[in-house]
Design a protein around this motif. Structure first.
Motif, PDB file in Angstrom:
ATOM      1  N   GLU A   1      17.345  -2.983 -46.116  1.00 45.05           N
ATOM      2  CA  GLU A   1      17.174  -2.451 -44.759  1.00 45.05           C
ATOM      3  C   GLU A   1      17.302  -3.537 -43.702  1.00 45.05           C
ATOM      4  N   ARG A   2      16.709  -4.690 -43.936  1.00 44.57           N
ATOM      5  CA  ARG A   2      16.761  -5.773 -42.948  1.00 44.57           C
ATOM      6  C   ARG A   2      18.196  -6.274 -42.764  1.00 44.57           C
ATOM      7  N   SER A   3      18.939  -6.286 -43.850  1.00 44.66           N
ATOM      8  CA  SER A   3      20.350  -6.675 -43.754  1.00 44.66           C
ATOM      9  C   SER A   3      21.133  -5.685 -42.901  1.00 44.66           C
ATOM     10  N   GLN A   4      20.840  -4.413 -43.046  1.00 44.78           N
ATOM     11  CA  GLN A   4      21.523  -3.380 -42.272  1.00 44.78           C
ATOM     12  C   GLN A   4      21.215  -3.516 -40.786  1.00 44.78           C
ATOM     13  N   ILE A   5      19.944  -3.796 -40.473  1.00 47.57           N
ATOM     14  CA  ILE A   5      19.547  -3.966 -39.070  1.00 47.57           C
ATOM     15  C   ILE A   5      20.286  -5.155 -38.456  1.00 47.57           C
ATOM     16  N   MET A   6      20.334  -6.252 -39.184  1.00 48.01           N
ATOM     17  CA  MET A   6      21.021  -7.446 -38.700  1.00 48.01           C
ATOM     18  C   MET A   6      22.521  -7.189 -38.528  1.00 48.01           C
ATOM     19  N   GLN A   7      23.123  -6.526 -39.498  1.00 46.45           N
ATOM     20  CA  GLN A   7      24.569  -6.318 -39.462  1.00 46.45           C
ATOM     21  C   GLN A   7      24.993  -5.462 -38.277  1.00 46.45           C
ATOM     22  N   ARG A   8      24.198  -4.466 -37.933  1.00 41.57           N
ATOM     23  CA  ARG A   8      24.547  -3.607 -36.785  1.00 41.57           C
ATOM     24  C   ARG A   8      24.636  -4.424 -35.495  1.00 41.57           C
ATOM     25  N   SER A   9      23.701  -5.335 -35.313  1.00 37.07           N
ATOM     26  CA  SER A   9      23.726  -6.165 -34.104  1.00 37.07           C
ATOM     27  C   SER A   9      24.846  -7.201 -34.164  1.00 37.07           C
ATOM     28  N   LEU A  10      25.052  -7.767 -35.335  1.00 34.63           N
ATOM     29  CA  LEU A  10      26.130  -8.756 -35.471  1.00 34.63           C
ATOM     30  C   LEU A  10      27.497  -8.131 -35.226  1.00 34.63           C
ATOM     31  N   ASP A  11      27.666  -6.865 -35.611  1.00 29.88           N
ATOM     32  CA  ASP A  11      28.945  -6.183 -35.371  1.00 29.88           C
ATOM     33  C   ASP A  11      29.250  -6.143 -33.879  1.00 29.88           C
ATOM     34  N   GLU A  12      28.232  -5.899 -33.057  1.00 28.41           N
ATOM     35  CA  GLU A  12      28.433  -5.872 -31.602  1.00 28.41           C
ATOM     36  C   GLU A  12      28.779  -7.263 -31.079  1.00 28.41           C
ATOM     37  N   LEU A  13      28.069  -8.264 -31.574  1.00 32.05           N
ATOM     38  CA  LEU A  13      28.326  -9.629 -31.122  1.00 32.05           C
ATOM     39  C   LEU A  13      29.711 -10.094 -31.515  1.00 32.05           C
ATOM     40  N   CYS A  14      30.158  -9.710 -32.683  1.00 28.22           N
ATOM     41  CA  CYS A  14      31.465 -10.120 -33.176  1.00 28.22           C
ATOM     42  C   CYS A  14      32.585  -9.618 -32.268  1.00 28.22           C
ATOM     43  N   LYS A  15      32.456  -8.387 -31.792  1.00 26.13           N
ATOM     44  CA  LYS A  15      33.484  -7.809 -30.923  1.00 26.13           C
ATOM     45  C   LYS A  15      33.531  -8.492 -29.563  1.00 26.13           C
ATOM     46  N   LYS A  16      32.389  -8.996 -29.114  1.00 24.01           N
ATOM     47  CA  LYS A  16      32.310  -9.595 -27.781  1.00 24.01           C
ATOM     48  C   LYS A  16      32.638 -11.085 -27.794  1.00 24.01           C
ATOM     49  N   TYR A  17      32.050 -11.819 -28.738  1.00 22.88           N
ATOM     50  CA  TYR A  17      32.211 -13.274 -28.764  1.00 22.88           C
ATOM     51  C   TYR A  17      33.339 -13.655 -29.727  1.00 22.88           C
ATOM     52  N   VAL A  18      34.560 -13.447 -29.264  1.00 19.83           N
ATOM     53  CA  VAL A  18      35.716 -13.623 -30.159  1.00 19.83           C
ATOM     54  C   VAL A  18      36.058 -15.085 -30.409  1.00 19.83           C
ATOM     55  N   GLY A  19      35.412 -15.996 -29.689  1.00 21.02           N
ATOM     56  CA  GLY A  19      35.653 -17.408 -29.949  1.00 21.02           C
ATOM     57  C   GLY A  19      34.913 -17.915 -31.170  1.00 21.02           C
ATOM     58  N   THR A  20      34.001 -17.115 -31.685  1.00 27.25           N
ATOM     59  CA  THR A  20      33.216 -17.462 -32.873  1.00 27.25           C
ATOM     60  C   THR A  20      33.688 -16.625 -34.055  1.00 27.25           C
ATOM     61  N   LYS A  21      33.717 -17.228 -35.224  1.00 28.56           N
ATOM     62  CA  LYS A  21      34.140 -16.505 -36.418  1.00 28.56           C
ATOM     63  C   LYS A  21      32.918 -15.913 -37.118  1.00 28.56           C
ATOM     64  N   PHE A  22      33.040 -14.651 -37.532  1.00 34.45           N
ATOM     65  CA  PHE A  22      31.957 -13.949 -38.224  1.00 34.45           C
ATOM     66  C   PHE A  22      32.435 -13.517 -39.616  1.00 34.45           C
ATOM     67  N   VAL A  23      31.678 -13.909 -40.640  1.00 32.53           N
ATOM     68  CA  VAL A  23      31.998 -13.468 -41.999  1.00 32.53           C
ATOM     69  C   VAL A  23      30.718 -12.969 -42.667  1.00 32.53           C
ATOM     70  N   LYS A  24      30.884 -12.145 -43.669  1.00 29.74           N
ATOM     71  CA  LYS A  24      29.724 -11.677 -44.434  1.00 29.74           C
ATOM     72  C   LYS A  24      30.054 -11.751 -45.910  1.00 29.74           C
ATOM     73  N   ILE A  25      29.026 -12.002 -46.707  1.00 26.27           N
ATOM     74  CA  ILE A  25      29.202 -12.151 -48.147  1.00 26.27           C
ATOM     75  C   ILE A  25      27.933 -11.664 -48.832  1.00 26.27           C
ATOM     76  N   ILE A  26      28.091 -10.973 -49.946  1.00 23.67           N
ATOM     77  CA  ILE A  26      26.935 -10.538 -50.730  1.00 23.67           C
ATOM     78  C   ILE A  26      26.130 -11.774 -51.130  1.00 23.67           C
ATOM     79  N   SER A  27      24.846 -11.752 -50.884  1.00 27.56           N
ATOM     80  CA  SER A  27      24.022 -12.945 -51.059  1.00 27.56           C
ATOM     81  C   SER A  27      24.101 -13.521 -52.470  1.00 27.56           C
ATOM     82  N   THR A  28      24.027 -12.650 -53.480  1.00 25.46           N
ATOM     83  CA  THR A  28      24.033 -13.135 -54.862  1.00 25.46           C
ATOM     84  C   THR A  28      25.424 -13.550 -55.335  1.00 25.46           C
ATOM     85  N   ASP A  29      26.451 -13.161 -54.591  1.00 20.24           N
ATOM     86  CA  ASP A  29      27.800 -13.643 -54.890  1.00 20.24           C
ATOM     87  C   ASP A  29      27.958 -15.052 -54.325  1.00 20.24           C
ATOM     88  N   CYS A  30      27.337 -15.267 -53.171  1.00 19.64           N
ATOM     89  CA  CYS A  30      27.400 -16.597 -52.557  1.00 19.64           C
ATOM     90  C   CYS A  30      26.510 -17.588 -53.306  1.00 19.64           C
TER      91      CYS A  30
END
Length: 251
Positions: free
Chosen positions: A120-149
């Protein structure tokens, strides 16, 4: 007439075939001419349309069409194809990490979100990060499954943000508490991220971060945070007022 039978009447002559009068002929000819010109305008590029600026002074429709077509083509030229991870989240796997995070951080900040789909906490964070990613295009945003990383990475530390720059992790941020807990907003995240490194803001609105005025970029980014927070507050207040008014109608 005999025995009540009427003589067969002659059939009236057929009406004459329609032929346009002089005025209608001129209108038809103009419609054909306009259609041909419009078709040609559709094949012109920006330079061609610019050269035709004075050719349609006597025809308001064609001049308006030329101007509209020119504006559309100029707008298309403004479209910039952003690299992966800029403007839209990039999902990566462990084998992509060095290329998409470590090496990419030599050009810009890379925010790496370690998450789990069902957390649940990951979902809450991801929703906000999705908005930031669209706005702050000078920064790169990636996501990875924690246990894969990181094998056996504990869910208690999710969500985790790894902030990469210049080939190494500059900051690790675990959980939601620093950003306001479960009531966090994109603005609360953006403010905290940019306060970490004021001299080199993590979030930038454009791709001009490299070599730019760092102080100006930081001020610009934080000003956007404030503007966005105010807009969000206004919208939530309006929604709340509307909801209360609807409730009053049913009382």
């Amino acid at each position: 007439v005999k025995h009540g039978n009427w003589e067969a009447r002659e059939k009236p002559p057929p009406p004459p075939e329609w032929t346009p009068n002089e005025r209608e002929e001129k209108e038809l000819d103009r419609e054909l001419d306009v259609g041909e010109v419009v078709s040609k305008l559709d094949t012109c590029d920006v330079n061609d349309l610019s050269d035709l600026e004075d050719d349609f002074d006597d025809d308001r429709f064609l001049e308006q069409y030329r101007s509209q077509r020119l504006a559309e083509l100029k707008e298309r030229e403004k479209v910039v194809v952003l690299p992966p991870g800029h403007g839209e989240f990039l999902f990566i796997r462990r084998e992509d990490f060095v290329k998409e995070v470590t090496e990419a951080s030599s050009k810009a900040w890379v925010i790496t979100h370690l998450y789990q789909e069902a957390n649940e906490r990951s979902q809450i964070m991801q929703r906000s990060l999705d908005e930031l990613c669209k706005k702050y295009v000078g920064t790169k945003f990636v996501k990875i499954i924690s246990t894969d990383c990181i094998p056996k990475y504990p869910d208690d530390l999710l969500p985790t943000l790894l902030l990469y720059k210049d080939g190494k992790v500059q900051k690790t941020m675990e959980g939601l508490a620093k950003f306001g807990g479960k009531r966090l907003t994109p603005e609360s995240i953006a403010f905290e991220l940019n306060e970490l490194f004021p001299e080199d803001p993590v979030l930038t609105l454009g791709s001009n971060a490299a070599g730019g005025d760092r102080a100006r970029l930081h001020a610009q980014s934080q000003a956007e945070v404030v503007r966005s927070a105010v807009n969000r507050f206004i919208k939530e207040s309006e929604d709340k007022t509307l909801s209360e008014e609807e409730d009053d109608l049913w009382d």
